[in-house]
Write an enzyme that holds these catalytic residues in place. Structure first.
Site, PDB file in Angstrom:
ATOM      1  N   TYR A  51       6.156 -16.392  15.868  1.00  0.00           N
ATOM      2  CA  TYR A  51       5.405 -17.186  14.895  1.00  0.00           C
ATOM      3  C   TYR A  51       5.760 -18.666  14.922  1.00  0.00           C
ATOM      4  O   TYR A  51       5.153 -19.464  14.214  1.00  0.00           O
ATOM      5  CB  TYR A  51       5.615 -16.609  13.485  1.00  0.00           C
ATOM      6  CG  TYR A  51       5.115 -15.195  13.388  1.00  0.00           C
ATOM      7  CD1 TYR A  51       3.759 -14.918  13.276  1.00  0.00           C
ATOM      8  CD2 TYR A  51       5.996 -14.123  13.458  1.00  0.00           C
ATOM      9  CE1 TYR A  51       3.291 -13.624  13.222  1.00  0.00           C
ATOM     10  CE2 TYR A  51       5.539 -12.817  13.406  1.00  0.00           C
ATOM     11  CZ  TYR A  51       4.185 -12.582  13.285  1.00  0.00           C
ATOM     12  OH  TYR A  51       3.717 -11.291  13.247  1.00  0.00           O
ATOM     13  N   HIS A  71      11.476  -7.227  10.264  1.00  0.00           N
ATOM     14  CA  HIS A  71      11.544  -7.226  11.728  1.00  0.00           C
ATOM     15  C   HIS A  71      12.917  -6.745  12.173  1.00  0.00           C
ATOM     16  O   HIS A  71      13.938  -7.202  11.650  1.00  0.00           O
ATOM     17  CB  HIS A  71      11.312  -8.636  12.277  1.00  0.00           C
ATOM     18  CG  HIS A  71       9.922  -9.132  12.095  1.00  0.00           C
ATOM     19  ND1 HIS A  71       9.594 -10.475  12.013  1.00  0.00           N
ATOM     20  CD2 HIS A  71       8.740  -8.465  11.986  1.00  0.00           C
ATOM     21  CE1 HIS A  71       8.286 -10.601  11.856  1.00  0.00           C
ATOM     22  NE2 HIS A  71       7.753  -9.402  11.842  1.00  0.00           N
ATOM     23  N   ARG A 113      -0.316 -10.005   7.544  1.00  0.00           N
ATOM     24  CA  ARG A 113       1.141 -10.013   7.747  1.00  0.00           C
ATOM     25  C   ARG A 113       1.522 -11.175   8.664  1.00  0.00           C
ATOM     26  O   ARG A 113       2.506 -11.880   8.423  1.00  0.00           O
ATOM     27  CB  ARG A 113       1.549  -8.671   8.355  1.00  0.00           C
ATOM     28  CG  ARG A 113       3.013  -8.495   8.664  1.00  0.00           C
ATOM     29  CD  ARG A 113       3.254  -7.036   9.036  1.00  0.00           C
ATOM     30  NE  ARG A 113       4.469  -6.836   9.796  1.00  0.00           N
ATOM     31  CZ  ARG A 113       5.680  -6.731   9.263  1.00  0.00           C
ATOM     32  NH1 ARG A 113       5.845  -6.807   7.957  1.00  0.00           N
ATOM     33  NH2 ARG A 113       6.742  -6.523  10.019  1.00  0.00           N
ATOM     34  N   HIS A 153      -2.809  -6.314   9.688  1.00  0.00           N
ATOM     35  CA  HIS A 153      -1.685  -6.970  10.363  1.00  0.00           C
ATOM     36  C   HIS A 153      -1.872  -8.481  10.459  1.00  0.00           C
ATOM     37  O   HIS A 153      -0.885  -9.221  10.526  1.00  0.00           O
ATOM     38  CB  HIS A 153      -1.470  -6.384  11.756  1.00  0.00           C
ATOM     39  CG  HIS A 153      -0.090  -6.621  12.279  1.00  0.00           C
ATOM     40  ND1 HIS A 153       0.972  -5.792  11.978  1.00  0.00           N
ATOM     41  CD2 HIS A 153       0.418  -7.614  13.047  1.00  0.00           C
ATOM     42  CE1 HIS A 153       2.067  -6.271  12.558  1.00  0.00           C
ATOM     43  NE2 HIS A 153       1.760  -7.368  13.209  1.00  0.00           N
ATOM     44  N   ARG A 210       3.463  -4.243   5.827  1.00  0.00           N
ATOM     45  CA  ARG A 210       2.632  -3.446   6.723  1.00  0.00           C
ATOM     46  C   ARG A 210       1.686  -2.614   5.860  1.00  0.00           C
ATOM     47  O   ARG A 210       1.998  -2.315   4.701  1.00  0.00           O
ATOM     48  CB  ARG A 210       3.497  -2.527   7.586  1.00  0.00           C
ATOM     49  CG  ARG A 210       4.488  -3.250   8.489  1.00  0.00           C
ATOM     50  CD  ARG A 210       5.328  -2.237   9.277  1.00  0.00           C
ATOM     51  NE  ARG A 210       6.242  -2.913  10.207  1.00  0.00           N
ATOM     52  CZ  ARG A 210       7.488  -3.262   9.909  1.00  0.00           C
ATOM     53  NH1 ARG A 210       7.975  -3.006   8.687  1.00  0.00           N
ATOM     54  NH2 ARG A 210       8.254  -3.873  10.793  1.00  0.00           N
TER      55      ARG A 210
END
Length: 291
Positions: free
Chosen positions: A276, A267, A243, A240, A144
């Site tokens: 994802y 997470h 990421r 982001h 992050r």
């Protein structure tokens, strides 16, 4: 009271953007409450929260925004309990709006885009080693932006091949250093030593070079905006999304398991990581046209 609420969230390790957003939401609820009932807000009740949720729905506010506001108020509820002002949590999971996760994945940078970023950062006139390291850690570490700017040199365990990270919710994890990250970190750390930098934070700029403070999070956006233009990248480029690129690339190309990606990205729920696994929008369109 809100000043104490801010201190409460800071002590929990919340990022500045997050606790400022929570305070804004609480202020809006306070105004709604005072306008509706003609008295100052002291404690939260479930009925008031339910009516506020209906009020937001009637204003055609999207579900994500309503859920965020409820999360803010739940955090304030927890704060009131700690302050012995209130006894119970009045905002339950059933109060949040259930949102079906989209099957169409957002457009991520292409491999060509990532290669251009690595190429042009390594050729920067002012800070090639820093900027190359910055892009490589973002792309292959799954950080992050708040985590990246707060990394300290002592967090980098180069020879052990991991980076210590304090992430969202003050949770600790260790991010693996792959070969590309190793080379970028080795070169940048060597340059830092030669420059005799005293700042303990890994990434430094002109403004914090001679201080003991980290870079402002806006540094990440400024850097990406700069290189988006240099690299002539058409799609969106922000912290982001890099990421997201890491998570998607790890699952679809590197063969990571869902659990491994969740661990590396920090997470808190595997459901976050499962997003994802979703197909590209072009694939979904092809399937849809077969109906």
């Amino acid at each position: 009271m809100l000043d104490k609420f801010i201190e409460y969230m800071k002590n929990e390790g919340m990022a500045q953007n997050t606790y400022e957003s929570y305070v804004r939401d609480v202020k809006l609820f306070q105004k709604y409450y005072e306008d509706s009932y003609g008295e100052e807000l002291e404690t939260l009740t479930h009925s008031d929260i339910s009516m506020y949720k209906t009020y937001l729905l009637n204003k055609n506010m999207v579900a994500d925004t309503i859920n965020r506001k409820l999360s803010s108020l739940k955090k304030y509820n927890q704060f009131l309990i700690e302050q012995n002002i209130q006894e119970d949590i009045v905002i339950k999971e059933k109060d949040f709006i259930k949102i079906q996760k989209p099957m169409v994945k957002k457009k991520l940078p292409s491999e060509k885009d990532i290669n251009r970023l690595k190429h042009f950062t390594s050729k920067d006139e002012k800070n090639p080693k820093r900027d190359f390291c910055f892009i490589v850690l973002f792309t292959y570490g799954g950080f992050r932006e708040s985590e990246l700017t707060k990394l300290k040199v002592t967090d980098i365990r180069l020879e052990d091949r991991f980076i210590n990270v304090i992430g969202k919710g003050n949770k600790f994890r260790q991010v693996v250093i792959n070969d590309l990250m190793y080379g970028a970190l080795y070169d940048y750390l060597k340059e830092r030593r030669e420059m005799n930098i005293k700042n303990p934070y890994l990434f430094i700029g002109q403004k914090n070079k001679n201080t003991l403070k980290p870079l402002n999070r806006n540094f990440c956006n400024r850097q990406l905006n700069k290189y988006k233009e240099i690299c002539k990248i058409d799609g969106k480029l922000y912290p982001h999304i890099l990421r997201d690129y890491f998570c998607s690339n790890a699952l679809h190309n590197a063969g990571y398991t869902i659990e491994q990606v969740a661990n590396q990205a920090g997470h808190s729920s595997l459901n976050t990581t499962r997003v994802y696994l979703h197909t590209e929008d072009e694939d979904l369109l092809t399937l849809s046209n077969k109906l």
